[in-house]
Scaffold this motif. Sequence first.
Motif, PDB file in Angstrom:
ATOM      1  N   ASP A  85      55.080  25.562  32.334  1.00 14.58           N
ATOM      2  CA  ASP A  85      54.910  25.996  33.719  1.00 14.58           C
ATOM      3  C   ASP A  85      53.573  25.480  34.223  1.00 14.58           C
ATOM      4  OD1 ASP A  85      54.788  27.230  36.165  1.00 14.58           O
ATOM      5  OD2 ASP A  85      54.839  29.283  35.389  1.00 14.58           O
ATOM      6  N   ASN A  88      51.761  28.038  37.349  1.00 14.38           N
ATOM      7  CA  ASN A  88      51.114  29.326  37.094  1.00 14.38           C
ATOM      8  C   ASN A  88      50.278  29.268  35.821  1.00 14.38           C
ATOM      9  OD1 ASN A  88      52.440  30.966  39.253  1.00 14.38           O
ATOM     10  ND2 ASN A  88      54.265  30.303  38.153  1.00 14.38           N
ATOM     11  N   VAL A  89      49.227  30.055  35.820  1.00 17.63           N
ATOM     12  CA  VAL A  89      48.373  30.187  34.641  1.00 17.63           C
ATOM     13  C   VAL A  89      48.113  31.665  34.398  1.00 17.63           C
ATOM     14  CG1 VAL A  89      47.247  27.940  34.889  1.00 17.63           C
ATOM     15  CG2 VAL A  89      46.285  29.913  36.039  1.00 17.63           C
ATOM     16  N   VAL A  90      47.678  31.985  33.185  1.00 18.00           N
ATOM     17  CA  VAL A  90      47.324  33.354  32.850  1.00 18.00           C
ATOM     18  C   VAL A  90      45.805  33.449  32.868  1.00 18.00           C
ATOM     19  CG1 VAL A  90      47.456  35.143  31.081  1.00 18.00           C
ATOM     20  CG2 VAL A  90      49.405  33.635  31.466  1.00 18.00           C
ATOM     21  N   TYR A  98      45.225  40.554  31.402  1.00 15.67           N
ATOM     22  CA  TYR A  98      45.574  39.200  31.802  1.00 15.67           C
ATOM     23  C   TYR A  98      46.545  39.270  32.971  1.00 15.67           C
ATOM     24  CZ  TYR A  98      43.446  37.938  27.391  1.00 15.67           C
ATOM     25  OH  TYR A  98      42.559  37.788  26.371  1.00 15.67           O
ATOM     26  N   VAL A  99      46.371  38.370  33.934  1.00 15.39           N
ATOM     27  CA  VAL A  99      47.186  38.367  35.135  1.00 15.39           C
ATOM     28  C   VAL A  99      47.733  36.952  35.354  1.00 15.39           C
ATOM     29  CG1 VAL A  99      47.156  38.717  37.640  1.00 15.39           C
ATOM     30  CG2 VAL A  99      45.795  40.196  36.174  1.00 15.39           C
ATOM     31  N   LYS A 100      49.006  36.872  35.714  1.00 18.14           N
ATOM     32  CA  LYS A 100      49.612  35.591  36.047  1.00 18.14           C
ATOM     33  C   LYS A 100      49.231  35.242  37.482  1.00 18.14           C
ATOM     34  CE  LYS A 100      54.168  33.411  36.237  1.00 18.14           C
ATOM     35  NZ  LYS A 100      55.602  33.634  35.992  1.00 18.14           N
ATOM     36  N   LYS A 101      48.666  34.042  37.652  1.00 23.46           N
ATOM     37  CA  LYS A 101      48.249  33.578  38.979  1.00 23.46           C
ATOM     38  C   LYS A 101      48.679  32.135  39.157  1.00 23.46           C
ATOM     39  CE  LYS A 101      44.045  36.386  39.464  1.00 23.46           C
ATOM     40  NZ  LYS A 101      43.989  36.929  40.797  1.00 23.46           N
ATOM     41  N   THR A 102      48.783  31.743  40.412  1.00 19.81           N
ATOM     42  CA  THR A 102      49.023  30.322  40.676  1.00 19.81           C
ATOM     43  C   THR A 102      47.725  29.577  40.372  1.00 19.81           C
ATOM     44  OG1 THR A 102      48.323  30.415  42.975  1.00 19.81           O
ATOM     45  CG2 THR A 102      50.676  30.863  42.507  1.00 19.81           C
ATOM     46  N   ARG A 103      47.839  28.274  40.247  1.00 13.43           N
ATOM     47  CA  ARG A 103      46.618  27.491  39.979  1.00 13.43           C
ATOM     48  C   ARG A 103      45.588  27.692  41.083  1.00 13.43           C
ATOM     49  NH1 ARG A 103      48.248  21.670  39.564  1.00 13.43           N
ATOM     50  NH2 ARG A 103      49.712  22.406  41.096  1.00 13.43           N
TER      51      ARG A 103
END
Length: 155
Positions: A85, A88-90, A98-103
């Motif tokens: 993916d 998205n990054v963690v 930890y939160v999943k976010k877009t770049r």
Amino acid sequence: MASTTAPQPQQINVTDLDLPQLADVRRQLEEELTHLTNSFTQLRQAQAKFKACMDNVKQVTPERKDKTILVPLTNSLYVPGKLCDTENVVVDVGTGYYVKKTRAQAVKHYEAKVDYIRTNLEALQDTIAKKQDNMNYLINIMQMKLQEQAAPKAS
């Protein structure tokens, strides 16, 4: 209703202190300067880590999809992995969360952290400069007092 005000700190002119008292003040200033300098160094290191995180997020691009990369498990242990993916990054937001976010969101998050630390570094640098000025003034007073003590003995 009686007002409760905190007692104001008493100001003492350092020129009125004797040499042992001045030495104590100097020791205290040296400890404060050491602590502030260590804090400054730690903030610089944190800022560098956030900048490195920002650079790492910027390297996650669609062209790297399905390519083999090294995934850090600790500061010194990496394992091979595939980048599935690239949108998205963690992000580690602290205290083990930890939160999943877009770049773009991740870069913005790290830019905010770097900016916040920069502001604190500037304030800390001003404080360190003031403490160093105080130290220089105190050393000058101590040297003057030592010369005054030596003058009667010389004559």
